[in-house]
Design an enzyme around this catalytic site. Structure first.
Site, PDB file in Angstrom:
ATOM      1  CG  ASP A  65      -1.806   1.155   1.373  1.00 41.38           C
ATOM      2  OD1 ASP A  65      -1.537   2.192   0.726  1.00 41.38           O
ATOM      3  OD2 ASP A  65      -2.797   1.051   2.109  1.00 41.38           O
ATOM      4  CB  VAL A  66       1.907   3.689  -2.613  1.00 34.76           C
ATOM      5  CG1 VAL A  66       2.423   2.651  -3.595  1.00 34.76           C
ATOM      6  CG2 VAL A  66       0.561   4.251  -3.057  1.00 34.76           C
ATOM      7  CE1 TYR A 156      -8.338  11.156 -15.103  1.00 39.91           C
ATOM      8  CE2 TYR A 156      -6.677  12.868 -15.311  1.00 39.91           C
ATOM      9  CZ  TYR A 156      -7.016  11.542 -15.147  1.00 39.91           C
ATOM     10  OH  TYR A 156      -6.022  10.601 -15.023  1.00 39.91           O
ATOM     11  CE  LYS A 163      -2.986   9.566 -13.798  1.00 40.33           C
ATOM     12  NZ  LYS A 163      -2.285   8.402 -13.222  1.00 40.33           N
ATOM     13  CB  THR A 194      -9.856   0.460 -15.510  1.00 35.12           C
ATOM     14  OG1 THR A 194      -9.707   1.845 -15.172  1.00 35.12           O
ATOM     15  CG2 THR A 194      -9.033   0.150 -16.743  1.00 35.12           C
ATOM     16  CB  SER A 196      -9.174   3.879 -11.674  1.00 29.79           C
ATOM     17  OG  SER A 196      -8.477   3.173 -10.694  1.00 29.79           O
TER      18      SER A 196
HETATM   19  P1  NAP Z   1      -7.319   0.201 -11.779  1.00 30.24           P
HETATM   20  O1  NAP Z   1      -7.410  -1.158 -12.334  1.00 30.24           O
HETATM   21  O2  NAP Z   1      -8.374   0.622 -10.807  1.00 30.24           O
HETATM   22  O3  NAP Z   1      -5.862   0.405 -11.174  1.00 30.24           O
HETATM   23  C1  NAP Z   1      -5.554   1.378 -10.202  1.00 30.24           C
HETATM   24  C2  NAP Z   1      -4.694   0.689  -9.193  1.00 30.24           C
HETATM   25  O4  NAP Z   1      -4.231   1.609  -8.203  1.00 30.24           O
HETATM   26  C3  NAP Z   1      -5.466  -0.405  -8.451  1.00 30.24           C
HETATM   27  O5  NAP Z   1      -4.726  -1.608  -8.492  1.00 30.24           O
HETATM   28  C4  NAP Z   1      -5.522   0.147  -7.040  1.00 30.24           C
HETATM   29  O6  NAP Z   1      -5.584  -0.860  -6.061  1.00 30.24           O
HETATM   30  C5  NAP Z   1      -4.219   0.887  -6.990  1.00 30.24           C
HETATM   31  N1  NAP Z   1      -4.120   1.722  -5.780  1.00 30.24           N
HETATM   32  C6  NAP Z   1      -4.941   2.698  -5.375  1.00 30.24           C
HETATM   33  N2  NAP Z   1      -4.534   3.176  -4.181  1.00 30.24           N
HETATM   34  C7  NAP Z   1      -3.406   2.468  -3.846  1.00 30.24           C
HETATM   35  C8  NAP Z   1      -2.520   2.476  -2.741  1.00 30.24           C
HETATM   36  N3  NAP Z   1      -2.699   3.297  -1.691  1.00 30.24           N
HETATM   37  N4  NAP Z   1      -1.487   1.617  -2.729  1.00 30.24           N
HETATM   38  C9  NAP Z   1      -1.294   0.755  -3.749  1.00 30.24           C
HETATM   39  N5  NAP Z   1      -2.099   0.688  -4.826  1.00 30.24           N
HETATM   40  C10 NAP Z   1      -3.144   1.539  -4.867  1.00 30.24           C
HETATM   41  O7  NAP Z   1      -7.380   1.302 -12.950  1.00 30.24           O
HETATM   42  P2  NAP Z   1      -6.422   1.610 -14.199  1.00 30.24           P
HETATM   43  O8  NAP Z   1      -7.250   2.450 -15.091  1.00 30.24           O
HETATM   44  O9  NAP Z   1      -5.810   0.373 -14.688  1.00 30.24           O
HETATM   45  O10 NAP Z   1      -5.315   2.566 -13.541  1.00 30.24           O
HETATM   46  C11 NAP Z   1      -3.930   2.307 -13.603  1.00 30.24           C
HETATM   47  C12 NAP Z   1      -3.185   3.590 -13.923  1.00 30.24           C
HETATM   48  O11 NAP Z   1      -3.490   3.970 -15.267  1.00 30.24           O
HETATM   49  C13 NAP Z   1      -3.561   4.780 -13.054  1.00 30.24           C
HETATM   50  O12 NAP Z   1      -2.422   5.551 -12.789  1.00 30.24           O
HETATM   51  C14 NAP Z   1      -4.515   5.546 -13.959  1.00 30.24           C
HETATM   52  O13 NAP Z   1      -4.592   6.921 -13.621  1.00 30.24           O
HETATM   53  C15 NAP Z   1      -3.799   5.345 -15.275  1.00 30.24           C
HETATM   54  N6  NAP Z   1      -4.563   5.660 -16.483  1.00 30.24           N
HETATM   55  C16 NAP Z   1      -5.787   5.085 -16.671  1.00 30.24           C
HETATM   56  C17 NAP Z   1      -6.520   5.402 -17.811  1.00 30.24           C
HETATM   57  C18 NAP Z   1      -7.894   4.833 -18.025  1.00 30.24           C
HETATM   58  O14 NAP Z   1      -8.661   5.406 -18.815  1.00 30.24           O
HETATM   59  N7  NAP Z   1      -8.242   3.736 -17.392  1.00 30.24           N
HETATM   60  C19 NAP Z   1      -5.985   6.284 -18.760  1.00 30.24           C
HETATM   61  C20 NAP Z   1      -4.723   6.838 -18.543  1.00 30.24           C
HETATM   62  C21 NAP Z   1      -4.023   6.514 -17.391  1.00 30.24           C
HETATM   63  P3  NAP Z   1      -7.021  -1.176  -5.348  1.00 30.24           P
HETATM   64  O15 NAP Z   1      -8.010  -1.442  -6.431  1.00 30.24           O
HETATM   65  O16 NAP Z   1      -6.705  -2.321  -4.490  1.00 30.24           O
HETATM   66  O17 NAP Z   1      -7.376   0.066  -4.589  1.00 30.24           O
END
Ligand code: NAP
Length: 256
Positions: A65-66, A156, A163, A194, A196
């Site tokens: 957990d970061v 956002y 970001k 996803t 998030s």
């Molecule tokens: P995701 O599957 O929900 O991944 C986000 C991850 O962050 C989850 O594994 C979550 O863990 C983890 N996290 C949150 N708080 C944390 C903490 N305190 N310690 C450790 N891990 C933690 O969604 P995703 O879309 O793949 O996101 C991954 C990255 O891609 C993010 O940086 C996001 O901003 C970026 N991104 C996403 C998109 C998009 O459209 N999806 C586009 C551009 C960039 P838990 O679920 O266990 O909380």
């Protein structure tokens, strides 16, 4: 055919489920022959990530957990005992309170702003500090960002600000770690549905707008993000550091 990550150990943070970008990336890392180490956040996620790890043939699954510095320290300690070398780290972590991704940005709370910065931006500094000493043969650290860092994308909000900080963090880390042959880059992914992303109000409208206006007239496939991550982690990416690499069907070039 030789595999691009053969002989490399890859640490991937941020696999929550099969829709996570980190899951697609971990799959591609395994496909390319990396020795994979995954992390999970909290006991709630442990079982799910362990199941996914089996399928991905991950060598280890560790807690991180970061927000907990002792968990980051413990992660580094375990990795040091476990062969000691890490070649590539994938940071795929972000978080903001749901209410801050739906109400006007001006109403962002102090605590919500700090929380988004801590988890989504500062965590890259903390992870770089913990893992760069383990990159004894040089290495690569990659994070995920989004266009909302530089342009206003409805709802956002606080995550766009986080970001922007994350992208600046990439440049400062790239400058400091370059002499050790550690490269630091970000992939700016187009929107992908996803867990998030679902927290962002009207996210489906963003997907629709991208499919209509992106040069490739479609949305981003997680596998495309994963292949770019392989490139950056591999020796093919050896000349890149401090970059924000757009994998977004070209959407970022459009004015209207
Ligand atoms: P995701 O599957 O929900 O991944 C986000 C991850 O962050 C989850 O594994 C979550 O863990 C983890 N996290 C949150 N708080 C944390 C903490 N305190 N310690 C450790 N891990 C933690 O969604 P995703 O879309 O793949 O996101 C991954 C990255 O891609 C993010 O940086 C996001 O901003 C970026 N991104 C996403 C998109 C998009 O459209 N999806 C586009 C551009 C960039 P838990 O679920 O266990 O909380």
């Amino acid at each position: 055919m030789s595999k691009l990550l053969e002989g490399k150990t890859a640490l991937v943070l941020g696999v929550a489920n099969k829709w996570s970008l980190a899951y697609a990336i971990a799959r591609a890392f395994t496909r390319e022959g990396a020795r994979l180490i995954l992390t999970y956040q909290g006991e709630r996620q442990k079982e799910t990530v362990e199941e996914l790890a089996q399928e991905l043939k991950a060598a280890r699954v560790l807690a991180c957990d970061v927000q907990q510095q002792q968990e980051i320290d413990q992660l580094a300690h375990t990795l040091r005992g476990d062969g000691g070398r890490v070649d590539t780290v994938m940071h795929s972590i972000a978080f903001a309170n749901r209410e801050d991704l739906s109400r006007p940005f001006i109403e962002t709370s102090r605590s919500g702003y700090l929380l988004a910065q801590e988890i989504s931006s500062f965590s890259l500094v903390a992870i770089a500090r913990a893992t760069s000493p383990l990159m004894t043969a040089g290495g690569s650290l990659t994070t995920l960002t989004y266009l909302g860092s530089a342009r206003v994308v409805p709802n956002y909000n606080v995550m766009g600000v986080a970001k922007a900080a994350l992208e600046a963090t990439v440049r400062y880390l790239a400058s400091e770690l370059g002499p050790q042959q550690i490269r630091v880059n970000a992939i700016s992914a187009g929107p992908v549905k996803t867990a998030s992303a679902r927290g962002i109000k009207d996210f489906s409208k963003v997907l629709e707008a991208v499919a209509q206006h992106a040069p490739l007239r479609r949305n981003t496939d997680p596998a495309e993000v994963a292949d770019a991550a392989v490139f950056l982690a591999s020796d093919l990416g050896r000349g890149l550091t401090g970059n924000i690499l757009f994998v977004d069907a070209g959407f970022q070039i459009m004015g209207l």
